[in-house]
Design an enzyme around this catalytic site. Structure first.
Site, short mmCIF file in Angstrom:
data_model
loop_
_atom_site.label_atom_id
_atom_site.label_comp_id
_atom_site.label_asym_id
_atom_site.label_seq_id
_atom_site.Cartn_x
_atom_site.Cartn_y
_atom_site.Cartn_z
N LYS A 1 49.31 11.54 29.90
CA LYS A 1 50.40 10.01 29.51
C LYS A 1 49.51 9.76 29.10
CE LYS A 1 53.17 7.06 30.63
NZ LYS A 1 53.35 5.69 32.45
N GLU B 1 38.63 12.13 34.45
CA GLU B 1 38.97 13.24 34.99
C GLU B 1 39.37 14.11 33.59
OE1 GLU B 1 39.90 11.29 36.82
OE2 GLU B 1 39.60 10.95 38.46
N GLY C 1 53.74 8.25 35.15
CA GLY C 1 53.51 9.36 35.42
C GLY C 1 53.84 10.66 36.33
N ARG C 2 54.20 10.26 37.47
CA ARG C 2 54.45 10.37 38.73
C ARG C 2 55.97 11.15 38.84
NH1 ARG C 2 52.97 5.77 39.75
NH2 ARG C 2 54.49 4.63 40.76
N GLU D 1 52.03 6.17 45.44
CA GLU D 1 51.84 5.74 44.70
C GLU D 1 53.08 4.68 43.96
OE1 GLU D 1 50.74 6.76 41.03
OE2 GLU D 1 48.72 7.06 41.17
N HIS E 1 50.72 26.45 63.94
CA HIS E 1 49.48 26.72 64.36
C HIS E 1 48.55 25.54 64.14
CE1 HIS E 1 51.08 29.73 65.80
NE2 HIS E 1 51.96 30.02 64.94
N LYS F 1 38.58 3.11 39.60
CA LYS F 1 38.47 3.85 38.20
C LYS F 1 37.16 2.53 38.29
CE LYS F 1 42.83 5.72 37.49
NZ LYS F 1 43.89 5.13 36.53
O1 F6P Z 1 44.99 6.98 38.59
C1 F6P Z 1 46.84 7.06 38.78
C2 F6P Z 1 47.16 7.67 37.56
O2 F6P Z 1 47.64 6.07 36.42
C3 F6P Z 1 48.32 8.73 37.53
O3 F6P Z 1 49.42 7.28 37.71
C4 F6P Z 1 48.59 9.21 36.54
O4 F6P Z 1 50.20 9.90 37.28
C5 F6P Z 1 47.40 9.81 36.31
O5 F6P Z 1 46.24 8.81 37.06
C6 F6P Z 1 47.05 10.76 35.52
O6 F6P Z 1 47.26 9.84 34.43
P1 F6P Z 1 47.24 10.28 32.77
O7 F6P Z 1 48.20 11.61 32.64
O8 F6P Z 1 47.67 9.46 31.68
O9 F6P Z 1 46.01 11.26 32.48
#
Ligand code: F6P
Length: 535
Positions: free
Chosen positions: A196, A202, A254-255, A340, A371, A500
């Site tokens: 987003k 990452e 995002g979620r 979250e 199990h 972060k």
């Molecule tokens: O670190 C949390 C977050 O901001 C989430 O809310 C989001 O889904 C995820 O990181 C990934 O963010 P992006 O889609 O901006 O890479």
């Protein structure tokens, strides 16, 4: 607001759920609700009429109806970020005009969906080629909401796959990208960078690594990269062809984003028609949430059961237990949606929460969990409310006997949790085995199940794209209702920021550039360990 419920809880503490069934033989229908073929049974809980009414009163006191309508109308209910919350509009592309910031957002939603469909057709038909021929594999790079929903959905809908194989890279741990790319042909792989913000470290590091891999292997990043983001300037800067960039707006959290562009990998796997069916299932749940009375409203009931167990009874966690192997990533997905969203200590107005925040959510598919951790669920000292889910039938008619065993296990667990086994029953068993005296008593005590442990069951005919859409929207709205009642803003996530920032500041230290004098002793020692022992 909670006093009446706490009083009811104290009053009914010793009461057994199984006795409630004896008192009201039709309890199962009294304490269940349905939407079409989707049935939610919450009768195996302590909730009775009076408790339900007191829980429903929370909805009215907190203004759930008003907030719900504000959300659907595009009001800026995400107040700490000044944003509307309109993922629901993504699953209703043909709805009435919906104006946000002076503009009707429906045409844009339709355009993006149409473009995603055209792109999917091109990839799936072999029209879009990599440097080595038609696309065989798709790698989605993303994390959090840009990963968990698509991964969960792609696995859940495996029987509907008729497109390229989809793979997912999320972790910055190089082993993730390394192992995912292993065996893929860089000339026939499509890479989707899903982010987003298009700044998440990452995903950016993984995207760069995958681009290098593609170039080194003779692929063509120009045609074999796509991006899903709200930040189209940044996708362009990265070098992704604008024709292969699918945007969305900041009113999609995002979620909550798998319903739009972030769902592209799912659409590529199952095809546009089944993706539309998934959206329709979600929209069906939205319509129900907006129109059903509270006592028949599935998201509201699921939320009220959750509040009863966590905020009133004080059970610290809840387990989501799909008896559906293909939902094996559902609990990971829900961990983000629930924790979250509602893992916060401060209310929307900045005050401290009146009660505890949202619960810890965890789980694994049955029967595997049986199990592993079910021992604790049955006999541990902590009560874990369990949310079972299961389909009436599986997708493999030749394996129907497996499915019967699966369903039998699911029902047996909720029955066992409720009934338990008394000391007398355990003693009788030991007597049958020929034990007596102290040994009989000792062995019997280990075989006692306290029972009276609550669970709910969500049951559906078959896990289709439509049903998956219903289930995901159900849980999203459940989180929303719980958030409104708790006074939380369920749509921000400030709690992820500090880590972060500190990770960025540790980067130079891990390269030996110093700065450890500003760190605590433990962190400095750990960095020094890596400087001594790392590569
Ligand atoms: O670190 C949390 C977050 O901001 C989430 O809310 C989001 O889904 C995820 O990181 C990934 O963010 P992006 O889609 O901006 O890479």
């Amino acid at each position: 607001m909670w006093d009446k419920l706490i009083e009811l809880r104290e009053d009914r503490k010793a009461r057994r759920i199984s006795d409630l069934f004896a008192e009201h033989p039709d309890r199962a229908s009294m304490f269940s609700a349905s939407l079409g073929d989707l049935l939610f049974d919450y009768s195996k809980t302590q909730i009775d009429d009076e408790i339900l009414q007191a829980l429903i009163a929370l909805c009215d006191k907190a203004g759930v109806g008003k907030q719900r309508d504000a959300m659907f109308a595009g009001a800026l209910i995400n107040e700490t970020e000044g944003r509307a919350v309109l993922h629901t509009a993504l699953r209703d592309p043909g709805g009435e005009p919906l104006v946000v910031g002076g503009e009707d957002i429906r045409p844009g939603i339709r355009r993006t969906l149409d473009r995603m469909e055209q792109f999917s057709h091109r990839v799936r038909s072999g029209d879009l080629v990599g440097s080595g021929g038609p696309i065989t594999d798709v790698v989605n790079i993303g994390i959090g909401g840009s990963d968990l929903g698509p991964v969960m959905g792609v696995l859940a809908l495996t029987p509907y796959h008729d497109g390229p194989a989809c793979h997912f890279v999320s972790n910055v741990d190089g082993s993730d990208v390394h192992d995912t790319l292993n065996g893929l042909d860089p000339r026939r792989t499509l890479v989707i960078v899903a982010s987003k913000s298009f700044t998440t470290v990452e995903s950016m590091v993984n995207a760069q690594t995958v681009r290098n891999w593609m170039v080194a292997g003779g692929g063509n990043p120009g045609s074999q990269f796509a991006a899903l983001s709200t930040e189209t300037d940044l996708t362009e800067e990265f070098g992704i062809d604008t024709d292969q960039v699918f945007g969305f707006e900041d009113w999609v959290g995002g979620r909550y984003s798998m319903w739009g562009a972030i769902g592209l990998s799912l659409m590529l796997a199952i095809g546009p028609d089944d993706f539309r069916a998934f959206l329709e299932g979600g929209h069906n749940m939205d319509t129900h949430f907006r129109s059903a009375s509270w006592d028949q409203n599935l998201p509201v009931l699921l939320a009220l059961v959750g509040l009863w167990h966590h905020q009133v009874c004080g059970y610290p966690t809840r387990a989501v237990l799909p008896y559906d192997q293909r939902l094996c990533r559902l609990s990971a997905y829900l961990q983000q949606v629930e924790m979250e969203s509602n893992g916060k200590s401060v209310a929307m107005d900045g005050s401290t929460l009146e009660t505890v925040s949202g619960p810890i959510v965890w789980g694994e598919p049955g029967t595997n969990g049986q199990h592993a951790f079910f021992q604790l669920i049955h006999q541990g000292t902590a009560v874990v409310p369990c949310e079972f889910m299961v389909a009436a039938k599986g997708h493999e008619p030749d394996l129907a006997h497996h499915h019967k065993m699966l369903v039998a296990n699911c029902f047996a667990q909720s029955e066992a949790l409720m009934r338990g086994r008394s000391l007398e029953e355990a003693r009788a068993r030991m007597l049958e085995k020929g034990l007596e005296g102290h040994e009989l008593e000792r062995q019997a005590r280990h075989r006692v199940f306290p029972g009276n442990r609550p669970s709910t069951t969500l049951i559906y005919p078959l896990l289709t794209p439509y049903v998956l859409g219903q289930i995901i929207a159900l849980y999203e709205h459940r989180v929303f209702v719980e958030g409104v009642i708790l006074g939380i803003n369920s749509f921000d996530q400030w709690g992820v920021e500090l880590g972060k920032e500190l990770a960025l500041s540790l980067g130079p230290a891990l390269s030996g550039a110093g700065g450890l004098e500003r760190k605590d002793g433990s962190t400095a020692a750990l960095v020094n360990y890596v400087l001594t022992n790392g590569g």
